[in-house]
Design a protein around this motif. Structure first.
Motif, PDB file in Angstrom:
ATOM      1  N   TYR A   3       0.854  -1.171   0.000  1.00  0.00           N
ATOM      2  CA  TYR A   3       0.000   0.000   0.000  1.00  0.00           C
ATOM      3  C   TYR A   3       0.899   1.233   0.000  1.00  0.00           C
ATOM      4  O   TYR A   3       2.007   1.202   0.535  1.00  0.00           O
ATOM      5  N   ASP A   5       1.130   5.099   1.348  1.00  0.00           N
ATOM      6  CA  ASP A   5       0.559   5.886   2.432  1.00  0.00           C
ATOM      7  C   ASP A   5       0.568   7.366   2.052  1.00  0.00           C
ATOM      8  O   ASP A   5       1.406   8.141   2.511  1.00  0.00           O
ATOM      9  N   THR A  25      -3.567   4.050   1.412  1.00  0.00           N
ATOM     10  CA  THR A  25      -4.060   4.296   2.766  1.00  0.00           C
ATOM     11  C   THR A  25      -3.970   5.788   3.074  1.00  0.00           C
ATOM     12  O   THR A  25      -2.944   6.425   2.828  1.00  0.00           O
ATOM     13  N   LYS A  89     -10.881   2.503   7.259  1.00  0.00           N
ATOM     14  CA  LYS A  89      -9.942   2.393   8.371  1.00  0.00           C
ATOM     15  C   LYS A  89     -10.650   2.813   9.651  1.00  0.00           C
ATOM     16  O   LYS A  89     -11.334   3.840   9.676  1.00  0.00           O
ATOM     17  N   THR A 115      -6.754   0.420  12.594  1.00  0.00           N
ATOM     18  CA  THR A 115      -5.555   1.239  12.623  1.00  0.00           C
ATOM     19  C   THR A 115      -5.269   1.751  14.030  1.00  0.00           C
ATOM     20  O   THR A 115      -6.020   1.469  14.960  1.00  0.00           O
ATOM     21  N   VAL A 135      -3.254  -2.309  10.906  1.00  0.00           N
ATOM     22  CA  VAL A 135      -2.065  -1.498  10.649  1.00  0.00           C
ATOM     23  C   VAL A 135      -1.289  -1.353  11.949  1.00  0.00           C
ATOM     24  O   VAL A 135      -1.800  -0.833  12.937  1.00  0.00           O
ATOM     25  N   TYR A 137       1.844   0.329  13.865  1.00  0.00           N
ATOM     26  CA  TYR A 137       2.706   1.504  13.771  1.00  0.00           C
ATOM     27  C   TYR A 137       4.107   1.157  14.270  1.00  0.00           C
ATOM     28  O   TYR A 137       4.416   1.287  15.450  1.00  0.00           O
ATOM     29  N   ALA A 171       3.334  -0.145   9.256  1.00  0.00           N
ATOM     30  CA  ALA A 171       3.163   1.260   8.878  1.00  0.00           C
ATOM     31  C   ALA A 171       4.042   2.139   9.755  1.00  0.00           C
ATOM     32  O   ALA A 171       4.767   1.650  10.617  1.00  0.00           O
ATOM     33  N   SER A 172       3.959   3.444   9.534  1.00  0.00           N
ATOM     34  CA  SER A 172       4.678   4.433  10.347  1.00  0.00           C
ATOM     35  C   SER A 172       6.181   4.187  10.305  1.00  0.00           C
ATOM     36  O   SER A 172       6.843   4.110  11.337  1.00  0.00           O
ATOM     37  N   TYR A 173       6.710   4.086   9.084  1.00  0.00           N
ATOM     38  CA  TYR A 173       8.139   3.823   8.913  1.00  0.00           C
ATOM     39  C   TYR A 173       8.936   5.117   8.765  1.00  0.00           C
ATOM     40  O   TYR A 173       8.459   6.086   8.174  1.00  0.00           O
ATOM     41  N   ALA A 190       2.931  -3.916   3.796  1.00  0.00           N
ATOM     42  CA  ALA A 190       3.324  -2.669   4.442  1.00  0.00           C
ATOM     43  C   ALA A 190       2.683  -1.516   3.691  1.00  0.00           C
ATOM     44  O   ALA A 190       2.468  -1.596   2.476  1.00  0.00           O
ATOM     45  N   THR A 191       2.346  -0.468   4.413  1.00  0.00           N
ATOM     46  CA  THR A 191       1.909   0.765   3.763  1.00  0.00           C
ATOM     47  C   THR A 191       3.030   1.777   3.938  1.00  0.00           C
ATOM     48  O   THR A 191       3.472   2.067   5.049  1.00  0.00           O
TER      49      THR A 191
END
Length: 221
Positions: A3, A5, A25, A89, A115, A135, A137, A171-173, A190-191
């Protein structure tokens, strides 16, 4: 398949051409930082119509389940023609868990992504509640001294052991290593923000090698 983001139409088009995206997303923070087409509904319609192979996720807002469900009804009414490409979400608070159950009872086929996830117990409860995906984080967990990879591994083990049909999405990379580590630990997908995608694809060494090859190729053309 991953995905992206972002809600930026140019970024979505750029990476969708590479054929490894399955969806987009968004959340209120992303939308607030994006140059939208008039409003987020019009913008969402445009993105979906231009990228029909992708699922476009919108996040419900509101403090209570009632408010979240009202937002869901608004999305269904205003994106009626595009709804098959719309994912929802839901922040997995108490209100969020209630909302997931109501939506799944009303429309079992609606894709729901839980999420704001930081823990193993949230992941297990989300699977039981009926989320199609969650998701996690990753960077935020690490910033709060939570072992993100242990969380990923544990939820994945529970999902596999109980044959549950729920996708674990990192997520939140903040760097490419976090993406790779979460996938190796067991995240199904992964988004990823566009800047992280760029770092994953455009490696300096590869770019330099290509430049060298092209220069050498001129010698025998």
């Amino acid at each position: 398949m991953f995905y992206i983001d972002t809600a930026d139409k140019k970024e979505i088009e750029k990476y969708n051409k590479l054929h490894f995206l399955k969806g987009v997303t968004t959340n209120p923070t992303i939308l607030s930082k994006t140059e939208l087409d008039h409003d987020y509904v019009t913008h969402s319609k445009s993105v979906i119509q231009e990228n029909e192979n992708l699922t476009y996720y919108l996040q419900l807002t509101g403090e209570s389940s009632k408010e979240m469900l009202e937002h869901y009804a608004f999305i269904k009414d205003n994106l009626a023609e595009e709804i098959k490409n719309v994912g929802i979400k839901v922040p997995m608070t108490l209100a969020g868990f209630e909302t997931v159950r109501y939506i799944k009872k009303d429309n079992p086929d609606q894709k729901i992504m839980g999420t704001s996830m930081y823990s193993i117990d949230q992941g297990i409860l989300s699977a039981v509640a009926g989320c199609d995906a969650i998701v996690l984080y990753i960077n935020r967990m690490e910033m709060n001294n939570i072992d993100s990879l242990f969380v990923v591994k544990s939820i994945r083990k529970y999902v596999d052991d109980h044959n549950l049909d729920m996708e674990i999405v990192g997520a939140s990379y903040k760097n490419t290593g976090q993406v790779v580590n979460s996938l190796v630990a067991g995240a199904h997908s992964a988004t990823i923000a566009p800047d992280i995608f760029e770092k994953m694809i455009q490696k300096d060494l590869s770019v330099k090698a290509l430049k060298d090859f092209n220069e050498d190729a001129k010698k025998y053309k």
